[in-house]
Design a protein around this motif. Structure first.
Motif, short mmCIF file in Angstrom:
data_model
loop_
_atom_site.label_atom_id
_atom_site.label_comp_id
_atom_site.label_asym_id
_atom_site.label_seq_id
_atom_site.Cartn_x
_atom_site.Cartn_y
_atom_site.Cartn_z
N VAL A 6 0.55 -1.11 0.18
CA VAL A 6 0.30 0.06 -0.43
C VAL A 6 1.10 1.23 0.18
CG1 VAL A 6 -1.87 1.22 0.75
CG2 VAL A 6 -2.06 -1.23 0.89
N ARG A 7 1.84 0.89 0.34
CA ARG A 7 2.94 1.76 0.94
C ARG A 7 3.58 2.77 -0.96
NH1 ARG A 7 5.74 4.11 6.27
NH2 ARG A 7 6.15 6.10 5.38
N MET A 8 3.69 1.16 -1.42
CA MET A 8 4.41 1.33 -2.12
C MET A 8 3.03 2.20 -3.27
SD MET A 8 7.46 1.51 -4.14
CE MET A 8 9.08 0.78 -3.74
N ALA A 9 2.41 1.89 -3.09
CA ALA A 9 1.68 1.76 -4.48
C ALA A 9 1.11 3.85 -4.42
CB ALA A 9 0.20 1.56 -3.98
N ARG A 10 0.90 5.02 -2.90
CA ARG A 10 1.26 5.64 -2.91
C ARG A 10 2.71 6.46 -3.38
NH1 ARG A 10 0.64 8.26 3.57
NH2 ARG A 10 3.08 7.86 2.99
N ALA A 11 3.21 5.39 -3.49
CA ALA A 11 5.05 5.87 -3.59
C ALA A 11 5.11 6.56 -5.05
CB ALA A 11 5.72 5.43 -3.21
N MET A 12 4.42 5.06 -5.55
CA MET A 12 4.39 5.30 -7.29
C MET A 12 3.50 6.49 -7.65
SD MET A 12 6.21 3.33 -8.02
CE MET A 12 7.62 0.98 -7.74
#
Lengths: 291, 85
Positions: free
Chosen positions: A234-240
């Motif tokens: 989820v955190r990486m999705a937001r980062a992307m």
């Protein structure tokens, strides 16, 4: 005095006349569970997400079969989230397989959009350029909106655009490798020349890769494993999501010129003197340049 | 114990090949019925959703499912969307 604020949403990504509110296209492969995938998709802000086509599981085989259906399926999930499905032809090694899979996807998913993949072999998983162009021509003639996965080769990209594809999707590096953009010069050349949107597909490992793709002139980024196999998807999705927006703005902000040497950004005049500060002016040349 | 006709593969019985496996047939079966037997959970209010069928390498449009009969020897693919890409 009027001020103008520009954001990524000012000019939406438009494919075949359809505007998308996000320039991040997500894949769904590799997610640990549908629940985890749902949270990641929401955090990514994506409005277009790929699915694969596979044989349904036979009842006697139970839930352990190839494909779940109904409310527990990826199909139901995308419908509930209002995300447009982009079926793919993943796993197809021939033009015939890819064309039949695309036609099945159109029936099953109710969309004529197809992410065309014709893969050369099961070791490199690289696109087969000749097969991809041939299949693209057949599918365009058959009324599909074709988004082909292709090599980072400007000439192949041109052939695909000439064939009537609605976008071209060059790889950054091999599928699932997370190696980022191996040949940024070619990606830049493809983006500069393409008459249709360019979506970088495959190879993204982390947010800076996605930002770089956009800075190189791509119109969007497609990624899956970088999110689904991150420790915190989820955190990486937001980062992307943020990286794609940042790269889009940076590409249009007119970056400063590169210099070989340092250049002071504070005024050279009026500096404080300590003791016998009568240094020769020649030693301060690069500070003088700041003015 | 009864044996499901879907899983009973008697080489003497006529069969189609559904998703690569023998599917015994006592007579022709419309595609609509085959899908309902195979994946009943995708049929909502009588309408199958998210599924497509090809017979002998050609897609059968949903509107033709009722009048298209599966017969012994035919190769049938029944597919749906899964996570991927």
């Amino acid at each position: 005095m009027a001020t103008t604020s520009t954001t990524s949403t000012d000019a939406p990504l438009t494919i075949a006349g359809t505007s998308l509110g996000s320039r991040l296209v997500m894949g769904t492969g590799g997610a640990a569970s549908l629940l985890a995938l749902e949270d990641a998709l929401v955090a990514s802000g994506t409005e277009l997400t790929t699915v694969a086509m596979r044989r349904v599981a036979r009842p006697a085989l139970g839930a352990a079969g190839a494909a779940a259906t109904g409310d527990t399926s990826i199909w139901g999930l995308l419908e509930r989230l209002g995300i447009r499905p982009l079926p793919n032809t993943a796993g197809c090694f021939t033009v015939r397989e890819a064309v039949l899979t695309a036609q099945l996807a159109r029936e099953a998913c109710g969309t004529d959009w197809i992410k065309l993949e014709v893969i050369a072999d099961d070791v490199t998983l690289l696109p087969d350029p000749a097969g991809t162009v041939e299949a693209a021509r057949i599918l365009v003639d058959d009324g599909f909106t074709v988004l082909p996965y292709t090599n980072d080769d400007p000439v192949t990209a041109r052939h695909l655009a000439d064939a009537g594809c609605a976008a071209v999707m060059p790889l950054g590096s091999p599928i699932g490798s997370g190696l980022g953009i191996a040949n940024p010069r070619n990606i830049e050349a493809i983006a500069a020349a393409s008459p249709v949107p360019v979506i970088l597909d495959a190879g993204i490992g982390t947010a800076s890769d996605a930002a770089l793709a956009m800075e190189l002139g791509c119109d969007g980024v497609l990624l899956a494993t970088a999110v689904t196999r991150a420790a915190d998807p989820v955190r990486m999705a937001r980062a992307m999501r943020l990286a794609v927006e940042a790269g889009y703005d940076a590409a249009r902000a007119g970056r400063m010129p590169r210099r070989e040497q340092a250049l002071a950004s504070s005024p050279a005049d009026g500096r404080v003197a300590v003791g016998d500060a009568t240094a020769a002016p020649g030693a301060r040349d690069n500070l003088d340049l700041a003015l | 114990m009864t044996t499901s006709p879907d899983t009973f593969a008697d080489p003497a019985r006529p069969a189609a090949f559904v998703n690569g496996e023998p599917y015994p047939l006592d007579g022709p079966v419309p595609v609509t019925d085959l899908v309902a037997r195979l994946v009943p959970e995708v049929v909502v209010d009588g309408v199958p959703r998210g599924v497509a069928v090809a017979v002998d390498d050609a897609v059968v449009p949903r509107g033709a499912w009722d009048r298209t009969e599966i017969r012994p020897g035919m190769r049938v693919e029944v597919v749906t969307a899964v996570q991927g890409g």
